[in-house]
Design a protein around this motif. Sequence first.
Motif, mmCIF file in Angstrom:
data_model
loop_
_atom_site.group_PDB
_atom_site.id
_atom_site.type_symbol
_atom_site.label_atom_id
_atom_site.label_comp_id
_atom_site.label_asym_id
_atom_site.label_seq_id
_atom_site.Cartn_x
_atom_site.Cartn_y
_atom_site.Cartn_z
ATOM 1 N N ASN A 73 17.715 25.096 1.771
ATOM 2 C CA ASN A 73 17.569 24.417 0.476
ATOM 3 C C ASN A 73 18.271 25.196 -0.626
ATOM 4 O O ASN A 73 18.149 26.414 -0.714
ATOM 5 C CB ASN A 73 16.086 24.275 0.108
ATOM 6 C CG ASN A 73 15.910 23.663 -1.280
ATOM 7 O OD1 ASN A 73 16.130 22.473 -1.473
ATOM 8 N ND2 ASN A 73 15.543 24.483 -2.259
ATOM 9 N N TRP A 74 18.999 24.463 -1.445
ATOM 10 C CA TRP A 74 19.533 25.030 -2.676
ATOM 11 C C TRP A 74 19.553 23.951 -3.742
ATOM 12 O O TRP A 74 20.272 22.970 -3.636
ATOM 13 C CB TRP A 74 20.940 25.598 -2.476
ATOM 14 C CG TRP A 74 21.474 26.245 -3.729
ATOM 15 C CD1 TRP A 74 21.059 27.419 -4.289
ATOM 16 C CD2 TRP A 74 22.473 25.708 -4.596
ATOM 17 N NE1 TRP A 74 21.746 27.657 -5.465
ATOM 18 C CE2 TRP A 74 22.629 26.630 -5.668
ATOM 19 C CE3 TRP A 74 23.268 24.563 -4.578
ATOM 20 C CZ2 TRP A 74 23.538 26.417 -6.720
ATOM 21 C CZ3 TRP A 74 24.162 24.356 -5.618
ATOM 22 C CH2 TRP A 74 24.284 25.274 -6.660
ATOM 23 N N ASN A 75 18.685 24.128 -4.735
ATOM 24 C CA ASN A 75 18.614 23.216 -5.883
ATOM 25 C C ASN A 75 18.469 21.752 -5.485
ATOM 26 O O ASN A 75 19.180 20.876 -5.995
ATOM 27 C CB ASN A 75 19.842 23.407 -6.779
ATOM 28 C CG ASN A 75 19.763 24.680 -7.600
ATOM 29 O OD1 ASN A 75 18.720 25.337 -7.676
ATOM 30 N ND2 ASN A 75 20.863 25.055 -8.229
ATOM 31 N N CYS A 76 17.523 21.491 -4.592
ATOM 32 C CA CYS A 76 17.254 20.111 -4.176
ATOM 33 C C CYS A 76 15.850 19.677 -4.581
ATOM 34 O O CYS A 76 15.194 18.910 -3.860
ATOM 35 C CB CYS A 76 17.439 19.955 -2.668
ATOM 36 S SG CYS A 76 19.157 19.704 -2.176
ATOM 37 N N ALA A 77 15.371 20.184 -5.706
ATOM 38 C CA ALA A 77 14.034 19.823 -6.170
ATOM 39 C C ALA A 77 13.877 18.312 -6.322
ATOM 40 O O ALA A 77 12.793 17.764 -6.110
ATOM 41 C CB ALA A 77 13.735 20.522 -7.493
ATOM 42 N N ARG A 78 14.954 17.645 -6.665
ATOM 43 C CA ARG A 78 14.904 16.186 -6.871
ATOM 44 C C ARG A 78 14.624 15.442 -5.574
ATOM 45 O O ARG A 78 14.032 14.366 -5.587
ATOM 46 C CB ARG A 78 16.233 15.725 -7.474
ATOM 47 C CG ARG A 78 16.359 14.224 -7.641
ATOM 48 C CD ARG A 78 17.729 13.851 -8.175
ATOM 49 N NE ARG A 78 17.945 12.412 -8.143
ATOM 50 C CZ ARG A 78 19.109 11.818 -8.390
ATOM 51 N NH1 ARG A 78 20.179 12.556 -8.674
ATOM 52 N NH2 ARG A 78 19.227 10.496 -8.317
ATOM 53 N N PHE A 79 15.041 16.019 -4.432
ATOM 54 C CA PHE A 79 14.988 15.284 -3.167
ATOM 55 C C PHE A 79 14.012 15.857 -2.142
ATOM 56 O O PHE A 79 13.603 15.147 -1.226
ATOM 57 C CB PHE A 79 16.390 15.273 -2.524
ATOM 58 C CG PHE A 79 17.476 14.772 -3.409
ATOM 59 C CD1 PHE A 79 17.542 13.434 -3.768
ATOM 60 C CD2 PHE A 79 18.451 15.639 -3.898
ATOM 61 C CE1 PHE A 79 18.566 12.960 -4.592
ATOM 62 C CE2 PHE A 79 19.467 15.181 -4.712
ATOM 63 C CZ PHE A 79 19.527 13.839 -5.068
ATOM 64 N N ILE A 80 13.663 17.133 -2.239
ATOM 65 C CA ILE A 80 13.012 17.799 -1.112
ATOM 66 C C ILE A 80 11.611 17.262 -0.817
ATOM 67 O O ILE A 80 11.175 17.283 0.339
ATOM 68 C CB ILE A 80 12.982 19.335 -1.319
ATOM 69 C CG1 ILE A 80 12.661 20.027 0.011
ATOM 70 C CG2 ILE A 80 12.043 19.737 -2.448
ATOM 71 C CD1 ILE A 80 12.890 21.520 -0.006
ATOM 72 N N SER A 81 10.909 16.764 -1.822
ATOM 73 C CA SER A 81 9.575 16.223 -1.533
ATOM 74 C C SER A 81 9.666 15.006 -0.612
ATOM 75 O O SER A 81 8.862 14.840 0.311
ATOM 76 C CB SER A 81 8.849 15.856 -2.830
ATOM 77 O OG SER A 81 9.550 14.853 -3.541
ATOM 78 N N GLU A 82 10.675 14.153 -0.835
ATOM 79 C CA GLU A 82 10.862 12.985 0.028
ATOM 80 C C GLU A 82 11.247 13.420 1.433
ATOM 81 O O GLU A 82 10.816 12.821 2.429
ATOM 82 C CB GLU A 82 11.938 12.077 -0.563
ATOM 83 C CG GLU A 82 12.033 10.723 0.116
ATOM 84 C CD GLU A 82 13.054 9.797 -0.524
ATOM 85 O OE1 GLU A 82 13.195 8.667 -0.034
ATOM 86 O OE2 GLU A 82 13.726 10.210 -1.495
#
Length: 257
Positions: free
Chosen positions: A13-22
């Motif tokens: 992971n690198w700067n995927c806060a927008r997507f990682i929960s999904e």
Amino acid sequence: MKDYGLVSIITPNWNCARFISETIKSVQAQTYQNWEMIIVDDCSTDGSDKVVEPFMKEDRRIRFLRNEKNSGAAVGRNYALREAKGRWIAFLDSDDLWMADKLEKQLKFMVDNGYHFSYHNSIDIDEDGKERGRIVTGPKRVGSISMYNYDWVGCLAVMYDAGVVGLIQIEDIKKNNDYAMWLKVCKNADCYLLDEILAKYRVRAGSISRQKKTVLVKWHYKMWHEAEHQNPALAGFNTIRNMFFGLIKKLLYEKYY
């Protein structure tokens, strides 16, 4: 449901806060539940750790590790693979998604047929999760020579048996590091296609798949030269070989709807 053993899911992971929960939710929704998810964060600056933290508190199968410095996906995957405890190794980047029956179907496919390395089809989605109308598949069987021709398999679709393949570690290259990994795995096991759509690949602005052809050629050459330690002439030959078979893949294995 039959228990095929623990699956270790490798997620850089690198700067995927927008997507990682999904992405995490698509793993938690799996019909096959004997898994661990190893997320290796590459010094994100967008609060990814804060997004993952509630999931870890609720689900002990999710582990969150950090690189000491920003190092790229190759270092992160290597780290996660050293920490993995499962017989089966699967890969899911922190912005991609799996269908709920991905693990169950892929494990059954491999065990029933005695396969140690496999992949399946995927579809493309955009940054908002909308389908882009492309299905990606590949050859029914990919051996070591065929894998030299081109990277036929998508990272989010791969699974291999670590008991047969062993611990894989690759050189620290910034792009095509997943391809470098499959080249090593293929030395121990051929890769077989499960001809079903079981994942969604998110195409984002700035991704390597959307870069200019000259940039892609450069990264292929660096992979052969730096990761496979080939001399310039052989690395150049294999880069040209990749470009030719990349065209074949587009013609034969990319479908639109």
